[in-house]
Design a protein around this motif. Structure first.
Motif, PDB file in Angstrom:
ATOM      1  N   GLY A 249       0.798  -1.225   0.000  1.00  9.65           N
ATOM      2  CA  GLY A 249       0.000   0.000   0.000  1.00  9.65           C
ATOM      3  C   GLY A 249       0.829   1.271   0.000  1.00  9.65           C
ATOM      4  N   LYS A 250       2.135   1.146  -0.285  1.00  4.17           N
ATOM      5  CA  LYS A 250       3.037   2.294  -0.172  1.00  4.17           C
ATOM      6  C   LYS A 250       2.713   3.408  -1.170  1.00  4.17           C
ATOM      7  CE  LYS A 250       7.958   3.454  -0.044  1.00  4.17           C
ATOM      8  NZ  LYS A 250       9.353   2.942  -0.170  1.00  4.17           N
ATOM      9  N   MET A 251       2.443   3.041  -2.439  1.00  3.51           N
ATOM     10  CA  MET A 251       2.162   4.065  -3.455  1.00  3.51           C
ATOM     11  C   MET A 251       0.873   4.808  -3.142  1.00  3.51           C
ATOM     12  SD  MET A 251       2.931   5.734  -6.137  1.00  3.51           S
ATOM     13  CE  MET A 251       4.265   4.868  -6.956  1.00  3.51           C
ATOM     14  N   LEU A 252      -0.169   4.084  -2.765  1.00  2.00           N
ATOM     15  CA  LEU A 252      -1.447   4.719  -2.460  1.00  2.00           C
ATOM     16  C   LEU A 252      -1.295   5.680  -1.276  1.00  2.00           C
ATOM     17  CD1 LEU A 252      -4.412   4.787  -3.342  1.00  2.00           C
ATOM     18  CD2 LEU A 252      -4.890   3.028  -1.648  1.00  2.00           C
ATOM     19  N   LYS A 253      -0.477   5.288  -0.308  1.00  4.33           N
ATOM     20  CA  LYS A 253      -0.233   6.157   0.842  1.00  4.33           C
ATOM     21  C   LYS A 253       0.460   7.440   0.409  1.00  4.33           C
ATOM     22  CE  LYS A 253       1.851   6.294   5.445  1.00  4.33           C
ATOM     23  NZ  LYS A 253       2.624   5.543   6.478  1.00  4.33           N
ATOM     24  N   GLN A 254       1.454   7.333  -0.499  1.00  3.18           N
ATOM     25  CA  GLN A 254       2.148   8.514  -1.006  1.00  3.18           C
ATOM     26  C   GLN A 254       1.190   9.447  -1.739  1.00  3.18           C
ATOM     27  OE1 GLN A 254       5.747   6.455  -2.935  1.00  3.18           O
ATOM     28  NE2 GLN A 254       6.485   8.508  -2.487  1.00  3.18           N
TER      29      GLN A 254
END
Length: 301
Positions: A249-254
């Motif tokens: 979920g790293k990209m969505l968090k960014q």
């Protein structure tokens, strides 16, 4: 009506990525049109409102004119050209770093049918040597009877005030169409969706080109002076969904962190942003999907 108050509508027209949205945001003093180094970032006509004590200009930032490859592309070009029958002046914006191309020729031929004043605006002069400007201007100057020629840098602000002053002088006396503190006529949810879509384009680069739409489902102000914003990012393929969510979920968090900052600046409140990603195959070529996602051709007739 206030005496000697000048007002009117001005369309900004040009090929993709010439800096129309950057100019609009510069003039109104706040981000209302999303910016990206990718072509065809703008999909709808974005109205930005510039107001002073003696004038109001309603700028219409059109989608960049390009050869369409989908129903969405058709919609974007129709939206851009339809503005020419509704305005008091037209800014034909070109990129100082690009040679005149077929897209420019297409726009010029369309502008020959326009009776309103047309200004040639050569943007991105901060990226070329001043000695190159006469040659750049000469490539366009004899194509139309321009009311004026303005070399500018929308990014740095060079000559933007002078261009605005010329438009104020040229516009007729008229009413103040919008309140002085209003900078766009688009609903709050539309601008929020655009801010989120901008972050998707910026962070995913070429991995997820323009198969992305954003729908803001909910904007709710809470008792603790926080605003709950819930939005869905729509893509065409499962692989694109995976890219946007990212590992763990790293990209969505960014995307959420960057978008939230812009939304907070716009709303003037703290924001709690919830994002989801949905796959909707071939939405760009399905009329029913385009309507659901806010691209309605009848709005541009």
């Amino acid at each position: 009506m206030q005496e000697n108050f000048h007002s009117g509508f001005v369309a900004i027209l040009g090929r993709p990525n010439v800096g129309k949205s950057t100019f609009l945001n510069r003039v109104v003093g706040q981000k209302i049109a999303i910016m990206s180094d990718k072509a065809q970032t703008t999909r709808n006509k974005i109205q930005g409102i510039y107001t002073t004590d003696d004038a109001q200009i309603v700028f219409i930032d059109t989608p960049g004119i390009h050869k369409p490859h989908s129903r969405l592309g058709d919609f974007m070009v129709d939206a851009a050209l339809s503005t020419l029958n509704e305005v008091d002046a037209v800014l034909f914006m070109v990129n100082a770093t690009q040679k005149r191309g077929r897209g420019d020729d297409f726009i010029i031929n369309r502008l020959k049918q326009v009776h309103q004043p047309i200004y040639l605006v050569v943007n991105k002069i901060d990226k070329v040597h001043p000695n190159q400007l006469p040659e750049i201007v000469a490539a366009y100057q004899n194509s139309l009877d321009f009311a004026g020629v303005f070399p500018i840098s929308a990014l740095e602000g060079n000559n933007c005030p002078q261009l605005v002053d010329e438009l104020v002088h040229r516009l007729p006396e008229g009413p103040q169409y919008y309140p002085a503190d209003q900078i766009t006529d688009h609903p709050e949810r539309f601008v929020i969706s655009e801010l989120i879509r901008e972050k998707v384009l910026q962070l995913t680069r070429e991995e997820v080109p323009h198969s992305v739409a954003v729908v803001t489902e909910r904007v709710q102000r809470k008792d603790d002076e926080k605003v709950l914003v819930q939005a869905t990012i729509v893509v065409e393929r499962k692989s694109q969904k995976g890219i946007i969510i990212g590992k763990g979920g790293k990209m969505l968090k960014q995307i959420g962190v960057r978008a939230r900052k812009d939304i907070e600046r716009m709303l003037g409140d703290r924001v709690y942003l919830e994002l989801w990603v949905r796959v909707q195959p071939n939405w760009k070529d399905r009329q029913v999907d385009l309507r659901e996602l806010g691209y309605r051709a009848e709005d541009y007739k």
